[in-house]
Design an enzyme around this catalytic site. Structure first.
Site, PDB file in Angstrom:
ATOM      1  N   LYS A  63       0.798  14.580   0.893  1.00  0.00           N
ATOM      2  CA  LYS A  63      -0.573  14.965   0.423  1.00  0.00           C
ATOM      3  C   LYS A  63      -0.846  16.380   0.141  1.00  0.00           C
ATOM      4  CE  LYS A  63      -2.656  10.878   2.875  1.00  0.00           C
ATOM      5  NZ  LYS A  63      -3.260  10.046   1.830  1.00  0.00           N
ATOM      6  N   HIS A  85       0.936  -1.357   0.258  1.00  0.00           N
ATOM      7  CA  HIS A  85       0.082  -0.158   0.103  1.00  0.00           C
ATOM      8  C   HIS A  85       0.786   1.224   0.078  1.00  0.00           C
ATOM      9  CE1 HIS A  85      -3.942  -1.879   0.748  1.00  0.00           C
ATOM     10  NE2 HIS A  85      -3.333  -2.788   1.508  1.00  0.00           N
ATOM     11  N   LYS A 111     -14.822   8.157  -3.666  1.00  0.00           N
ATOM     12  CA  LYS A 111     -16.072   8.300  -2.842  1.00  0.00           C
ATOM     13  C   LYS A 111     -16.722   9.733  -3.150  1.00  0.00           C
ATOM     14  CE  LYS A 111     -14.014   5.915   0.879  1.00  0.00           C
ATOM     15  NZ  LYS A 111     -13.008   6.131   2.028  1.00  0.00           N
ATOM     16  N   THR A 138      -8.623   6.646  -2.001  1.00  0.00           N
ATOM     17  CA  THR A 138     -10.009   5.908  -2.163  1.00  0.00           C
ATOM     18  C   THR A 138     -10.819   7.104  -1.843  1.00  0.00           C
ATOM     19  OG1 THR A 138      -9.811   5.226   0.204  1.00  0.00           O
ATOM     20  CG2 THR A 138      -9.597   3.574  -1.566  1.00  0.00           C
ATOM     21  N   LYS A 189      -8.418  13.755   4.306  1.00  0.00           N
ATOM     22  CA  LYS A 189      -7.231  12.664   4.492  1.00  0.00           C
ATOM     23  C   LYS A 189      -6.535  12.931   5.254  1.00  0.00           C
ATOM     24  CE  LYS A 189      -6.403  13.946  -0.011  1.00  0.00           C
ATOM     25  NZ  LYS A 189      -6.728  12.768  -0.468  1.00  0.00           N
ATOM     26  N   ARG A 190      -5.696  11.816   5.591  1.00  0.00           N
ATOM     27  CA  ARG A 190      -4.602  12.132   6.695  1.00  0.00           C
ATOM     28  C   ARG A 190      -3.759  13.456   6.414  1.00  0.00           C
ATOM     29  NH1 ARG A 190      -4.018   8.280  11.070  1.00  0.00           N
ATOM     30  NH2 ARG A 190      -2.104   9.698  11.547  1.00  0.00           N
TER      31      ARG A 190
HETATM   32  C1  26V Z   1       2.332   1.887   8.197  1.00  0.00           C
HETATM   33  C2  26V Z   1       2.558   1.980   9.347  1.00  0.00           C
HETATM   34  C3  26V Z   1       4.105   2.301   9.917  1.00  0.00           C
HETATM   35  C4  26V Z   1       4.182   1.441  11.186  1.00  0.00           C
HETATM   36  C5  26V Z   1       3.301   2.207  12.401  1.00  0.00           C
HETATM   37  C6  26V Z   1       1.783   1.830  11.905  1.00  0.00           C
HETATM   38  C7  26V Z   1       1.643   1.879  10.461  1.00  0.00           C
HETATM   39  C8  26V Z   1       0.172   1.758   9.885  1.00  0.00           C
HETATM   40  C9  26V Z   1       0.184   2.024   8.561  1.00  0.00           C
HETATM   41  C10 26V Z   1       1.199   1.917   7.642  1.00  0.00           C
HETATM   42  C11 26V Z   1       1.019   1.806   6.354  1.00  0.00           C
HETATM   43  C12 26V Z   1      -0.096   2.920   5.626  1.00  0.00           C
HETATM   44  C13 26V Z   1      -0.178   2.801   4.363  1.00  0.00           C
HETATM   45  C14 26V Z   1      -1.501   3.022   3.815  1.00  0.00           C
HETATM   46  O1  26V Z   1      -2.105   3.580   4.393  1.00  0.00           O
HETATM   47  N1  26V Z   1      -1.342   3.323   2.675  1.00  0.00           N
HETATM   48  C15 26V Z   1      -2.918   4.009   1.984  1.00  0.00           C
HETATM   49  O2  26V Z   1      -3.402   2.524   1.281  1.00  0.00           O
HETATM   50  C16 26V Z   1      -4.732   3.241   0.849  1.00  0.00           C
HETATM   51  C17 26V Z   1      -5.306   1.795   0.490  1.00  0.00           C
HETATM   52  O3  26V Z   1      -4.856   0.859  -0.307  1.00  0.00           O
HETATM   53  C18 26V Z   1      -4.129   3.991  -0.422  1.00  0.00           C
HETATM   54  O4  26V Z   1      -5.498   4.367  -1.078  1.00  0.00           O
HETATM   55  C19 26V Z   1      -3.363   5.123  -0.219  1.00  0.00           C
HETATM   56  O5  26V Z   1      -3.165   5.695  -1.259  1.00  0.00           O
HETATM   57  C20 26V Z   1      -2.204   4.730   0.621  1.00  0.00           C
HETATM   58  O6  26V Z   1      -1.363   5.865   1.120  1.00  0.00           O
END
Ligand code: 26V
Length: 813
Positions: A550, A356, A656, A652, A544-545
């Site tokens: 972003k 992701h 929406k 995503t 978004k975050r």
């Molecule tokens: C990384 C980490 C690092 C360690 C601590 C906790 C944590 C939690 C999540 C993540 C990875 C996040 C990756 C993410 O959310 N990617 C998003 O995924 C969406 C669904 O595929 C996508 O639409 C977004 O573009 C993408 O940024």
């Protein structure tokens, strides 16, 4: 299900009396919420059991979607919708003088996720169940979900989200399915009678894992699948042992708390590697508990182990559950006594992985010492895996040390989770076409060369049931009137709306629906933040975050530029605009928090300045969540998707917003590219560097932000407002660091480079919006082309191409 309104009203009155001893007149909205939810749950339970029997009876292959995050939001409304009971309940409650929408507000969001990745998992569960696939979620029951965001003096502060405290209606504790997960200790090897090496653990700490099941209702209640969330608890034997060895009660209570801590909180940073021991414990706890449970269910079928991949698919949502690979190996070898080769074949054939993100700072790696100490047997297996993998590379590329070093699972004293995930699975997918190409050509190029057949794309999707049918009932009804209801089952049929492109009557109706939603949002904003917005203005939405890539700061720079222009020339021709933001920053992400403070400061200055506030308003919605998204999205005119090209894997929210008739203002990044391909050049505003250009700058450098600053008076003026006295800096220099990020540190995300293109696109938007009919045609085109982004199609592809699942043969009941 309730056969009529009368039937429902009667059941409601009875249940209310039974549970709370209250009459309808005495009931609070919370009482009513509990009552309706309990009734709904009762109606589900039979179907839930039947579904399980159906899967087992047909010996159905089942997929388990392992994810550290499931951002479910509220469940009542969606469950009613999918059960086909929404209308009866809504009208029944109305006749009792109650409102379903205010009752729904009583439900705490299940905020067990950070953002895109967690919400995608929730949309996928909805689609799996709605298409009749045997697919379940496996996750953690965090006692604290995503933090609650509050603003104090414009700064973000985080409060704990103790969402379970008032009791949660939707989950069911399954005591009888509890398992034990081991941490630490030492591994001893012994030869058994046949001379085979056996591995035994001694001195490990054992944690009890108890599952809580949440029903996942498919549309028309064809099936009810399960989201199984695991909670950590002390293990009684271990406690007893500790208590008898060490009589210190306080020590003992501390020990108990340390075990429960494993599922106490969701990590709120999704953009930086966490590296904390507790996070690694959570990851292993999830996969070990989940897998033990799945393996024991498989064993009940009495089949040969080689049949495992034909009955079970294990999907890992990003690398967070990647320890599933060595854990399955451990179970098969140490507990089921299979040999390495056979165990490996089964593991690879069962596991698939979705990537992701390509942001290097978000890619997980763990220090070898930590993994070895916490999970000694798992570490041994990873080491062996790494050795065998490197050996096979050596056989294919003899002497190519660089390549082997680059691909190794363990390198520089760390375990690389993405490498482990690729090596241990049969499928690796990206989440949008561009993202998958970047994985293949750049980030994972060497792996792609090694295993080309494993790589594939699955563009993300969103469930149109939550995001259109439920969030925007007025638009759904208008669509039904125009093209009937077939689109609900086959959302691609939304394309039929295109025949209304030249129908002014229909376009007016579409506009009325949007206006209704904007009025609703305007009063919601007033209730929540006290800001009065002009509901006739353009609603420009950036939700978004909060993250550098972003580029919320680019949006803010443009707002400052507009403000300066309006101050200089109050009579200028400008369509009134309301800029709406919603975003949480990771608690430790200093820069992101400064951007929040800046936007809140802009809001404060602009909204109180009579020279401009007829034409310009800024609103930062506090505590952005799934539920607030459901309020905001239906009211949006403009969808801000302005990430630096190549950085947003998919997005995503973009889908929406499009589905609700907003027009995208975006870069050619992630799924924006596919939105562009779907709607064509006339119904989207694009700008900015291409991903190739960005990647080439990344490779060869050559960008000098300072030069852009010096050459562009607009940029100079705005950036200097960060440093000197200005309406925004209020005499202090707290925004100096934003200036520094852009100039001193050379603007990592190319905001200044893309500024001109962004301003020009924004200008075109405000000009085009004034031609209402033209705007409505664009809006219609977006809705009409959004059906292809339903997660039903995404899941259909996962099911066919990765999981090899058949939809169940649903028996009429
Ligand atoms: C990384 C980490 C690092 C360690 C601590 C906790 C944590 C939690 C999540 C993540 C990875 C996040 C990756 C993410 O959310 N990617 C998003 O995924 C969406 C669904 O595929 C996508 O639409 C977004 O573009 C993408 O940024």
């Amino acid at each position: 299900m309730f056969s009529s309104k009368e039937d429902f009203k009667q059941a409601f009155g009875l249940k209310l009396d039974q549970e709370f001893g209250k009459s309808i007149q005495q009931a609070t909205d919370q009482d009513a919420y509990q009552t309706v939810s309990l009734l709904v749950k009762e109606q589900l339970v039979q179907k839930w059991k039947d579904t399980e029997d159906l899967y087992r009876g047909q010996s159905q292959k089942e997929v388990y979607y392992f994810s550290m995050e499931f951002l479910m939001g509220r469940l009542l409304g969606n469950n009613l919708l999918n059960m086909g009971a929404l209308k009866i309940v809504e009208e029944g409650l109305q006749e009792l003088g109650l409102s379903l929408s205010s009752i729904e507000e009583e439900e705490d969001d299940a905020g067990l996720g950070n953002g895109g990745l967690g919400r995608l998992a929730a949309c996928f569960l909805d689609s799996l169940a709605s298409l009749g696939f045997a697919g379940h979620g496996v996750g953690l029951l965090y006692r604290n979900g995503m933090f609650t965001q509050r603003f104090v003096d414009g700064n973000q502060v985080e409060l704990p989200d103790m969402w379970l405290q008032g009791g949660y209606v939707w989950h069911v504790r399954r005591e009888e399915e509890a398992v034990h997960v081991k941490f630490g200790g030492e591994i001893h090897s012994d030869e058994d009678d046949d001379g085979v090496l056996r591995f035994l653990s001694r001195g490990a700490v054992t944690v009890r894992a108890v599952p809580y099941d949440v029903p996942v209702v498919g549309s028309d209640m064809k099936v009810v699948n399960t989201l199984r969330l695991w909670a950590a608890e002390p293990n009684e034997e271990d406690l007893l042992h500790k208590a008898s060895v060490n009589g210190d009660y306080h020590h003992f209570i501390g020990h108990q708390a340390s075990l429960e801590e494993i599922t106490s909180v969701l990590y709120p940073d999704d953009s930086h590697e966490e590296g904390q021991k507790l996070r690694l414990k959570q990851e292993y706890f999830l996969v070990s508990a989940g897998l033990q449970n799945i393996v024991s269910q498989f064993k009940e079928k009495g089949l040969a182990w080689s049949e495992f991949p034909n009955h079970v698919s294990l999907h890992i949502n990003d690398t967070h559950p990647a320890l599933l690979i060595p854990e399955l190996m451990r179970i098969l070898m140490d507990e089921e006594w299979l040999g390495w080769e056979e165990a490996w074949e089964i593991t690879q054939a069962s596991v698939s992985y979705t990537n992701h993100t390509t942001l290097s700072e978000a890619l997980e790696t763990w220090p070898v010492d930590l993994v070895r100490a916490l999970l000694p047997r798992i570490f041994m297996i990873i080491e062996e895996l790494n050795e065998r993998f490197c050996q096979s590379l050596w056989d294919t590329y003899p002497g190519d040390f660089d390549r082997i070093a680059e691909l190794a699972i363990i390198a520089d004293g760390r375990v690389k989770m993405a490498h482990l995930s690729i090596v241990g699975s049969h499928s690796v997918n990206g989440v949008a076409k561009l993202h998958t190409e970047i994985l293949k050509k750049r980030e994972m190029k060497r792996f792609y060369e090694t295993y080309p057949e494993r790589f594939n794309n699955k563009t993300n999707g969103i469930t149109h049931r939550r995001w259109l049918l439920h969030a925007n009932p007025k638009l759904s009804s208008l669509i039904n009137e125009a093209i009937g209801e077939e689109w609900v089952k086959h959302p691609e049929q939304l394309k039929q709306l295109l025949k209304y492109q030249e129908d002014s009557q229909f376009l007016l109706k579409l506009n009325e629906v949007k206006q209704y939603n904007k009025n609703r949002l305007a009063s919601w904003i007033y209730d929540h933040s006290g800001v009065m917005v002009n509901a006739e203005s353009i609603f420009d939405v950036h939700i978004k975050r909060l993250h550098g890539y972003k580029r919320q700061l680019l949006n803010a720079l443009h707002i400052m530029y507009l403000y300066n222009q309006l101050k200089a020339n109050p009579g200028m021709d400008l369509a009134p605009r309301t800029f709406i933001f919603g975003a949480k920053a990771a608690p430790s992400y200093h820069f992101a928090k400064k951007v929040i403070k800046l936007i809140n400061t802009l809001a404060d200055v602009i909204n109180h300045d009579r020279d401009v506030n007829e034409k310009l308003k800024v609103v930062f919605v506090e505590n952005y969540s799934v539920s607030s998204a459901q309020q905001i999205i239906p009211a949006a005119n403009v969808s801000e998707q302005i990430s630096l090209a190549s950085k947003e894997a998919s997005g995503t929210g973009n889908m929406k917003l499009m589905m609700n008739g907003a027009v995208t203002l975006g870069t050619m990044d992630g799924a924006n590219v596919e939105i562009y391909d779907a709607v064509g050049n006339d119904a989207i505003y694009t700008f900015g560097l291409s991903s190739e250009e960005v990647l080439s700058y990344d490779r060869t450098g050559g960008y000098k932000a300072k030069e852009v600053y010096e050459d562009d008076a607009r940029i100079r003026y705005v950036l200097d407002q960060f440093r000197h006295f200005s309406p925004f800096s209020k005499g202090n220099t707290e925004f100096q660091e934003l200036y520094d990020a852009l100039i001193t540190y050379n603007d990592q995300y190319f905001l200044l480079k893309d500024f001109d293109g962004y301003v020009a696109a924004q200008h075109r938007i405000q000009r085009d919006y004034q031609d209402k009919e033209r705007w409505n045609v664009m809006s219609l085109s977006n809705i009409a082309h959004s059906g292809g982004f339903s997660s039903d199609y995404t899941i259909q592809q996962y099911a066919e191409e990765i999981w090899k699942l058949q939809s169940v043969n649903v028996l009429k009941s």
